[in-house]
Design a protein around this motif. Structure first.
Motif, PDB file in Angstrom:
ATOM      1  N   ALA A 146     -55.204 -34.109  -6.769  1.00 43.68           N
ATOM      2  CA  ALA A 146     -55.625 -35.093  -5.517  1.00 43.68           C
ATOM      3  C   ALA A 146     -55.976 -36.408  -5.728  1.00 43.68           C
ATOM      4  N   LEU A 147     -55.506 -37.323  -5.396  1.00 43.87           N
ATOM      5  CA  LEU A 147     -55.973 -38.553  -5.873  1.00 43.87           C
ATOM      6  C   LEU A 147     -56.094 -39.568  -4.584  1.00 43.87           C
ATOM      7  N   ARG A 148     -57.437 -40.250  -4.699  1.00 42.53           N
ATOM      8  CA  ARG A 148     -57.619 -41.111  -3.447  1.00 42.53           C
ATOM      9  C   ARG A 148     -57.745 -42.673  -4.042  1.00 42.53           C
ATOM     10  N   LEU A 149     -57.260 -43.587  -3.307  1.00 47.27           N
ATOM     11  CA  LEU A 149     -57.380 -44.952  -3.637  1.00 47.27           C
ATOM     12  C   LEU A 149     -58.694 -45.559  -3.118  1.00 47.27           C
ATOM     13  N   VAL A 150     -59.739 -46.085  -4.240  1.00 50.55           N
ATOM     14  CA  VAL A 150     -60.976 -46.627  -3.993  1.00 50.55           C
ATOM     15  C   VAL A 150     -61.078 -47.691  -4.644  1.00 50.55           C
ATOM     16  N   ASP A 151     -61.351 -48.698  -3.866  1.00 44.36           N
ATOM     17  CA  ASP A 151     -61.022 -50.252  -4.525  1.00 44.36           C
ATOM     18  C   ASP A 151     -60.001 -50.469  -5.456  1.00 44.36           C
ATOM     19  N   GLY A 152     -59.001 -50.201  -4.864  1.00 44.76           N
ATOM     20  CA  GLY A 152     -57.701 -50.592  -5.705  1.00 44.76           C
ATOM     21  C   GLY A 152     -57.376 -49.463  -6.775  1.00 44.76           C
ATOM     22  N   LYS A 153     -58.302 -48.719  -7.242  1.00 45.77           N
ATOM     23  CA  LYS A 153     -58.219 -47.685  -8.401  1.00 45.77           C
ATOM     24  C   LYS A 153     -58.130 -46.223  -7.873  1.00 45.77           C
ATOM     25  N   TRP A 154     -57.286 -45.432  -8.685  1.00 45.05           N
ATOM     26  CA  TRP A 154     -56.993 -44.194  -8.281  1.00 45.05           C
ATOM     27  C   TRP A 154     -58.335 -43.257  -8.689  1.00 45.05           C
ATOM     28  N   LEU A 155     -58.991 -42.456  -7.797  1.00 45.43           N
ATOM     29  CA  LEU A 155     -60.075 -41.521  -8.074  1.00 45.43           C
ATOM     30  C   LEU A 155     -59.249 -40.087  -8.021  1.00 45.43           C
ATOM     31  N   LEU A 156     -59.687 -39.381  -9.237  1.00 43.90           N
ATOM     32  CA  LEU A 156     -59.174 -38.071  -8.868  1.00 43.90           C
ATOM     33  C   LEU A 156     -60.323 -36.982  -8.406  1.00 43.90           C
ATOM     34  N   VAL A 157     -59.906 -36.699  -7.280  1.00 44.32           N
ATOM     35  CA  VAL A 157     -60.789 -36.042  -6.173  1.00 44.32           C
ATOM     36  C   VAL A 157     -60.803 -34.484  -6.336  1.00 44.32           C
ATOM     37  N   ALA A 158     -59.790 -33.874  -6.845  1.00 46.89           N
ATOM     38  CA  ALA A 158     -59.703 -32.574  -7.383  1.00 46.89           C
ATOM     39  C   ALA A 158     -58.536 -32.268  -8.054  1.00 46.89           C
ATOM     40  N   THR A 159     -58.608 -31.179  -8.980  1.00 44.34           N
ATOM     41  CA  THR A 159     -57.524 -30.564  -9.701  1.00 44.34           C
ATOM     42  C   THR A 159     -57.670 -28.952  -9.239  1.00 44.34           C
ATOM     43  N   VAL A 166     -56.514 -23.593  -1.216  1.00 44.58           N
ATOM     44  CA  VAL A 166     -57.294 -24.809  -1.365  1.00 44.58           C
ATOM     45  C   VAL A 166     -56.921 -25.450   0.148  1.00 44.58           C
ATOM     46  N   ARG A 167     -57.990 -26.638   0.269  1.00 51.68           N
ATOM     47  CA  ARG A 167     -57.867 -27.324   1.096  1.00 51.68           C
ATOM     48  C   ARG A 167     -57.990 -29.060   0.395  1.00 51.68           C
ATOM     49  N   ALA A 168     -57.008 -29.696   0.475  1.00 59.01           N
ATOM     50  CA  ALA A 168     -56.780 -30.796  -0.117  1.00 59.01           C
ATOM     51  C   ALA A 168     -56.854 -32.198   0.632  1.00 59.01           C
ATOM     52  N   GLU A 169     -57.456 -33.143   0.308  1.00 53.99           N
ATOM     53  CA  GLU A 169     -57.340 -34.218   1.300  1.00 53.99           C
ATOM     54  C   GLU A 169     -56.032 -34.961   1.222  1.00 53.99           C
ATOM     55  N   PRO A 170     -55.605 -35.651   1.961  1.00 53.75           N
ATOM     56  CA  PRO A 170     -56.040 -35.671   3.369  1.00 53.75           C
ATOM     57  C   PRO A 170     -55.582 -34.625   4.481  1.00 53.75           C
ATOM     58  N   PHE A 171     -55.322 -33.411   3.755  1.00 60.58           N
ATOM     59  CA  PHE A 171     -54.923 -32.192   4.676  1.00 60.58           C
ATOM     60  C   PHE A 171     -55.747 -30.879   4.744  1.00 60.58           C
ATOM     61  N   GLU A 172     -57.040 -31.515   4.412  1.00 60.08           N
ATOM     62  CA  GLU A 172     -58.104 -30.377   4.243  1.00 60.08           C
ATOM     63  C   GLU A 172     -58.006 -29.345   5.532  1.00 60.08           C
TER      64      GLU A 172
END
Length: 188
Positions: A146-159, A166-172
């Motif tokens: 699960a990746l989230r866009l933060v300031d134009g860059k991809w942040l790995l939120v969870a694997t 699991v509960r993975a954003e944005p569908f947690e």
């Protein structure tokens, strides 16, 4: 397509129906239809998310979840495996054959023939479009990133991996049973 000439939508239209065409940074990428393991993960994930998020069955609703939508943006033609738009941003599905509004979430189901493109050029294009969340699903390794866009860059939120629930954003709001993506069911 002539060497050095940017790809056009006509190049995609001219492809055989069993091929998937995308234009990324002016270059035409042609992929075969997905293999069965890929298709299973994509189909199950779309089905599992549609109930609670598109139809509001056991979940909050408020989304459009679509299989393989064609997205046009700044000359690119991208076809993620799944994409979702919040209805507050897109109250109705457009009548056009493609979408110009970037999705809020999308999922690429990785395969050996597409993983490099999905993880490199397409991720950069999705960031530029402003897609807020991306899931990268690998049915061979049985993983969901699960990746989230933060300031134009991809942040790995969870694997997540294997047979986790699991509960993975944005569908947690709803628990996802990963085993369903790989096996199509969970034995009692």
């Amino acid at each position: 397509m002539k060497p050095g000439k940017p790809a056009t939508y006509e190049d995609i239209v001219d492809l055989p129906e069993w091929k998937v065409g995308e234009i990324v940074d002016g270059e035409l990428y042609v992929s075969p239809r997905p293999a069965p393991r890929h298709s299973l993960a994509e189909s199950v994930l779309g089905t599992v998310l549609s109930g609670p998020f598109q139809f509001g069955t056991g979940g909050p609703g408020g989304w459009w979840i679509l299989d393989e939508p064609e997205i046009h943006s700044a000359g690119d033609v991208l076809v993620p495996d799944l994409a979702g738009w919040r209805r507050e941003r897109m109250p109705t599905v457009p009548e056009t054959a493609f979408f110009e509004l970037a999705p809020d979430w999308l999922c690429e189901v990785l395969s050996p023939s597409t993983e490099r493109l999905d993880r490199s050029k397409k991720l950069r294009r999705y960031a530029k479009m402003g897609v807020a969340h991306i899931w990268l699903v690998n049915p061979v390794l049985r993983t969901l990133e699960a990746l989230r866009l933060v300031d134009g860059k991809w942040l790995l939120v969870a694997t997540h991996a294997g047979d986790e629930r699991v509960r993975a954003e944005p569908f947690e709001a709803v628990e996802l049973d990963l085993l369903l993506l790989w096996e199509g069911r969970r034995e009692p």
